[in-house]
Design a protein around this motif. Structure first.
Motif, PDB file in Angstrom:
ATOM      1  N   ASN A  81      50.807  54.277  37.525  1.00 40.13           N
ATOM      2  CA  ASN A  81      50.096  52.994  37.626  1.00 40.13           C
ATOM      3  C   ASN A  81      48.581  53.096  37.435  1.00 40.13           C
ATOM      4  OD1 ASN A  81      49.349  54.243  39.979  1.00 40.13           O
ATOM      5  ND2 ASN A  81      49.814  52.511  41.303  1.00 40.13           N
ATOM      6  N   THR A 112      54.190  46.476  38.400  1.00 41.97           N
ATOM      7  CA  THR A 112      53.723  45.090  38.461  1.00 41.97           C
ATOM      8  C   THR A 112      52.205  44.997  38.380  1.00 41.97           C
ATOM      9  OG1 THR A 112      53.727  45.167  40.862  1.00 41.97           O
ATOM     10  CG2 THR A 112      55.718  44.312  39.793  1.00 41.97           C
ATOM     11  N   GLU A 113      51.531  46.141  38.517  1.00 35.07           N
ATOM     12  CA  GLU A 113      50.087  46.169  38.311  1.00 35.07           C
ATOM     13  C   GLU A 113      49.689  47.569  37.869  1.00 35.07           C
ATOM     14  OE1 GLU A 113      48.018  46.850  42.585  1.00 35.07           O
ATOM     15  OE2 GLU A 113      48.917  44.876  42.291  1.00 35.07           O
ATOM     16  N   ASP A 115      45.957  49.989  37.137  1.00 37.50           N
ATOM     17  CA  ASP A 115      44.499  49.995  37.302  1.00 37.50           C
ATOM     18  C   ASP A 115      43.853  51.050  36.418  1.00 37.50           C
ATOM     19  OD1 ASP A 115      44.453  52.521  38.736  1.00 37.50           O
ATOM     20  OD2 ASP A 115      45.034  51.448  40.533  1.00 37.50           O
ATOM     21  N   PHE A 131      42.404  42.657  32.285  1.00 35.52           N
ATOM     22  CA  PHE A 131      41.999  43.380  33.493  1.00 35.52           C
ATOM     23  C   PHE A 131      40.866  42.623  34.182  1.00 35.52           C
ATOM     24  CE2 PHE A 131      44.330  46.614  31.347  1.00 35.52           C
ATOM     25  CZ  PHE A 131      44.696  47.555  32.288  1.00 35.52           C
ATOM     26  N   LYS A 149      41.715  46.141  37.446  1.00 35.91           N
ATOM     27  CA  LYS A 149      43.159  46.059  37.681  1.00 35.91           C
ATOM     28  C   LYS A 149      43.745  44.944  36.834  1.00 35.91           C
ATOM     29  CE  LYS A 149      44.693  46.704  41.758  1.00 35.91           C
ATOM     30  NZ  LYS A 149      45.098  46.710  43.162  1.00 35.91           N
ATOM     31  N   LYS A 150      44.965  45.153  36.412  1.00 32.00           N
ATOM     32  CA  LYS A 150      45.709  44.121  35.675  1.00 32.00           C
ATOM     33  C   LYS A 150      47.013  43.868  36.412  1.00 32.00           C
ATOM     34  CE  LYS A 150      48.052  43.263  31.244  1.00 32.00           C
ATOM     35  NZ  LYS A 150      47.404  42.133  30.605  1.00 32.00           N
ATOM     36  N   ILE A 151      47.254  42.602  36.732  1.00 31.60           N
ATOM     37  CA  ILE A 151      48.522  42.191  37.310  1.00 31.60           C
ATOM     38  C   ILE A 151      49.434  41.846  36.142  1.00 31.60           C
ATOM     39  CG2 ILE A 151      49.706  40.565  38.838  1.00 31.60           C
ATOM     40  CD1 ILE A 151      47.612  42.344  40.272  1.00 31.60           C
ATOM     41  N   VAL A 152      50.618  42.442  36.131  1.00 31.37           N
ATOM     42  CA  VAL A 152      51.540  42.267  35.019  1.00 31.37           C
ATOM     43  C   VAL A 152      52.289  40.952  35.179  1.00 31.37           C
ATOM     44  CG1 VAL A 152      53.501  43.281  33.817  1.00 31.37           C
ATOM     45  CG2 VAL A 152      51.755  44.762  34.813  1.00 31.37           C
TER      46      VAL A 152
END
Length: 157
Positions: A81, A112-113, A115, A131, A149-152
């Motif tokens: 992740n 689900t996320e 970074d 991001f 961070k990116k939330i999927v």
């Protein structure tokens, strides 16, 4: 994006070519913004033996983009992740290769996320890919970075 670009898992015998790509792009675009300590720390992390060890011991997985039998992009994801490295040959910038590598990495990791500690150079690139900055700029071992961070998007499933 160029047709005929292949994306796949990296192979141990490709680590030297991956290292050459990473260090070439780093030296041209990123390294000048780091102190000598930061440049040394980055090169230590990205030396061929260290990268090969992370790949073969399963600490990280590496995906590559290949065009005309040459590695033109790479991503290293640590602990499923965290994007440790993302580099694209500058002749292929702004063609969607980084975005595709990130998408494939997320798919492979099934997270689900995800970074990244973005270099100041790459913040806008990551922002365009979705991001968000989650903390202020920091420095560790002379390496400057901005946590992102990116939330999927789960609606695809």
């Amino acid at each position: 994006m160029e047709k005929n670009i292949q994306f796949r898992e990296a192979r141990p015998e490709e680590i030297q070519a991956i290292t050459d790509l990473v260090l070439g792009v780093f030296n041209k675009y990123v390294g000048h913004g780091y102190s000598e300590e930061g440049q040394s720390a980055f090169c230590l992390y990205c030396n061929t033996n260290a990268m090969l060890k992370r790949l073969t011991e399963g600490i990280s997985f590496f995906l590559v983009a290949i065009f005309e039998q040459k590695i033109i992009g790479m991503i290293e994801v640590r602990n499923q992740n965290h994007i440790a490295l993302l580099f694209v040959d500058d002749r292929y910038h702004k063609k969607g290769i980084a975005k595709k590598l990130i998408s494939l990495a997320i798919e492979r990791a099934q997270v689900t996320e995800i970074d990244v500690n973005s270099s100041p150079y790459a913040v806008n690139i990551y922002a365009r890919i979705g991001f968000q900055q989650v903390d202020h700029e920091q420095e560790r071992d002379g390496i400057r970075f901005i946590p992102m961070k990116k939330i999927v998007n789960q609606s695809k499933n």
